[in-house]
Design a protein around this motif. Sequence first.
Motif, mmCIF file in Angstrom:
data_model
loop_
_atom_site.group_PDB
_atom_site.id
_atom_site.type_symbol
_atom_site.label_atom_id
_atom_site.label_comp_id
_atom_site.label_asym_id
_atom_site.label_seq_id
_atom_site.Cartn_x
_atom_site.Cartn_y
_atom_site.Cartn_z
ATOM 1 N N GLN A 1 0.833 -1.206 0.000
ATOM 2 C CA GLN A 1 0.000 0.000 0.000
ATOM 3 C C GLN A 1 0.869 1.258 0.000
ATOM 4 O O GLN A 1 0.539 2.249 -0.660
ATOM 5 C CB GLN A 1 -0.920 0.007 1.220
ATOM 6 C CG GLN A 1 -2.009 -1.030 1.177
ATOM 7 C CD GLN A 1 -2.769 -1.098 2.490
ATOM 8 O OE1 GLN A 1 -2.220 -0.804 3.556
ATOM 9 N NE2 GLN A 1 -4.035 -1.500 2.406
ATOM 10 N N LYS B 1 2.137 1.864 -3.473
ATOM 11 C CA LYS B 1 1.045 2.375 -4.310
ATOM 12 C C LYS B 1 0.817 3.861 -4.034
ATOM 13 O O LYS B 1 0.664 4.667 -4.963
ATOM 14 C CB LYS B 1 -0.229 1.577 -4.047
ATOM 15 C CG LYS B 1 -1.396 1.997 -4.904
ATOM 16 C CD LYS B 1 -2.634 1.185 -4.598
ATOM 17 C CE LYS B 1 -3.806 1.714 -5.390
ATOM 18 N NZ LYS B 1 -5.051 1.046 -5.030
ATOM 19 N N LEU B 2 0.796 4.271 -2.771
ATOM 20 C CA LEU B 2 0.612 5.677 -2.408
ATOM 21 C C LEU B 2 1.767 6.540 -2.926
ATOM 22 O O LEU B 2 1.553 7.657 -3.407
ATOM 23 C CB LEU B 2 0.482 5.826 -0.891
ATOM 24 C CG LEU B 2 -0.799 5.281 -0.268
ATOM 25 C CD1 LEU B 2 -0.696 5.307 1.257
ATOM 26 C CD2 LEU B 2 -1.989 6.088 -0.722
ATOM 27 N N ALA C 1 3.648 5.906 -5.559
ATOM 28 C CA ALA C 1 3.525 6.012 -7.015
ATOM 29 C C ALA C 1 2.446 7.023 -7.393
ATOM 30 O O ALA C 1 2.605 7.800 -8.344
ATOM 31 C CB ALA C 1 3.208 4.643 -7.612
ATOM 32 N N GLU C 2 1.359 7.066 -6.652
ATOM 33 C CA GLU C 2 0.288 8.035 -6.921
ATOM 34 C C GLU C 2 0.766 9.455 -6.645
ATOM 35 O O GLU C 2 0.437 10.389 -7.376
ATOM 36 C CB GLU C 2 -0.939 7.723 -6.073
ATOM 37 C CG GLU C 2 -1.694 6.492 -6.496
ATOM 38 C CD GLU C 2 -2.839 6.170 -5.550
ATOM 39 O OE1 GLU C 2 -3.070 6.944 -4.587
ATOM 40 O OE2 GLU C 2 -3.499 5.145 -5.765
ATOM 41 N N ALA C 3 1.535 9.622 -5.595
ATOM 42 C CA ALA C 3 2.031 10.956 -5.247
ATOM 43 C C ALA C 3 2.993 11.471 -6.308
ATOM 44 O O ALA C 3 3.003 12.665 -6.618
ATOM 45 C CB ALA C 3 2.706 10.933 -3.886
ATOM 46 N N SER D 1 3.016 10.616 -9.554
ATOM 47 C CA SER D 1 2.312 10.877 -10.810
ATOM 48 C C SER D 1 1.371 12.075 -10.722
ATOM 49 O O SER D 1 1.042 12.689 -11.731
ATOM 50 C CB SER D 1 1.520 9.630 -11.233
ATOM 51 O OG SER D 1 0.496 9.369 -10.286
ATOM 52 N N ARG D 2 0.943 12.415 -9.545
ATOM 53 C CA ARG D 2 0.009 13.530 -9.361
ATOM 54 C C ARG D 2 0.788 14.815 -9.077
ATOM 55 O O ARG D 2 1.539 14.891 -8.108
ATOM 56 C CB ARG D 2 -0.906 13.202 -8.185
ATOM 57 C CG ARG D 2 -1.903 14.243 -7.833
ATOM 58 C CD ARG D 2 -2.773 13.786 -6.688
ATOM 59 N NE ARG D 2 -2.083 12.745 -5.897
ATOM 60 C CZ ARG D 2 -2.290 12.515 -4.631
ATOM 61 N NH1 ARG D 2 -3.159 13.210 -3.973
ATOM 62 N NH2 ARG D 2 -1.629 11.573 -3.989
#
Length: 122
Positions: free
Chosen positions: A6, A9-10, A12-14, A16-17
């Motif tokens: 998790q 995943k967090l 990677a999201e941070a 890309s955003r």
Amino acid sequence: MPTPKQMEKLAAEAVSRPSPSTAAPDAPLPAGYWQSVLKDPRAGTTEAQIRQRRLSEIQRHVLRVSCRRCERTVEIQTADAVRLYGDNALWKDVAQRLLDNTCQQRTGRHEEDGCWPAFESP
């Protein structure tokens, strides 16, 4: 506590955003920022205008003046200043009195005695 999967995943999201703090330094500021700056009552106020204000015109709760010579700072509540000096008193006169009443730089020469006020914008 998130699991390692998790957390990856967090992360990677941070990445890309895009975040607002990663904007370029020369990027234009939003229009709302400039509107709030221009609506501020202190916008366009010079130090001379600040000194010439009457106590009744000042909106701040605490008035502060410092000495450029001895670096001493004196504060007084606006309500107390009005009670002691009257609501029509000029802020520059009240500030000078506050500094002079507690001045520690006495030389005996009129030209050199006293404090040199530096006014903060009320």
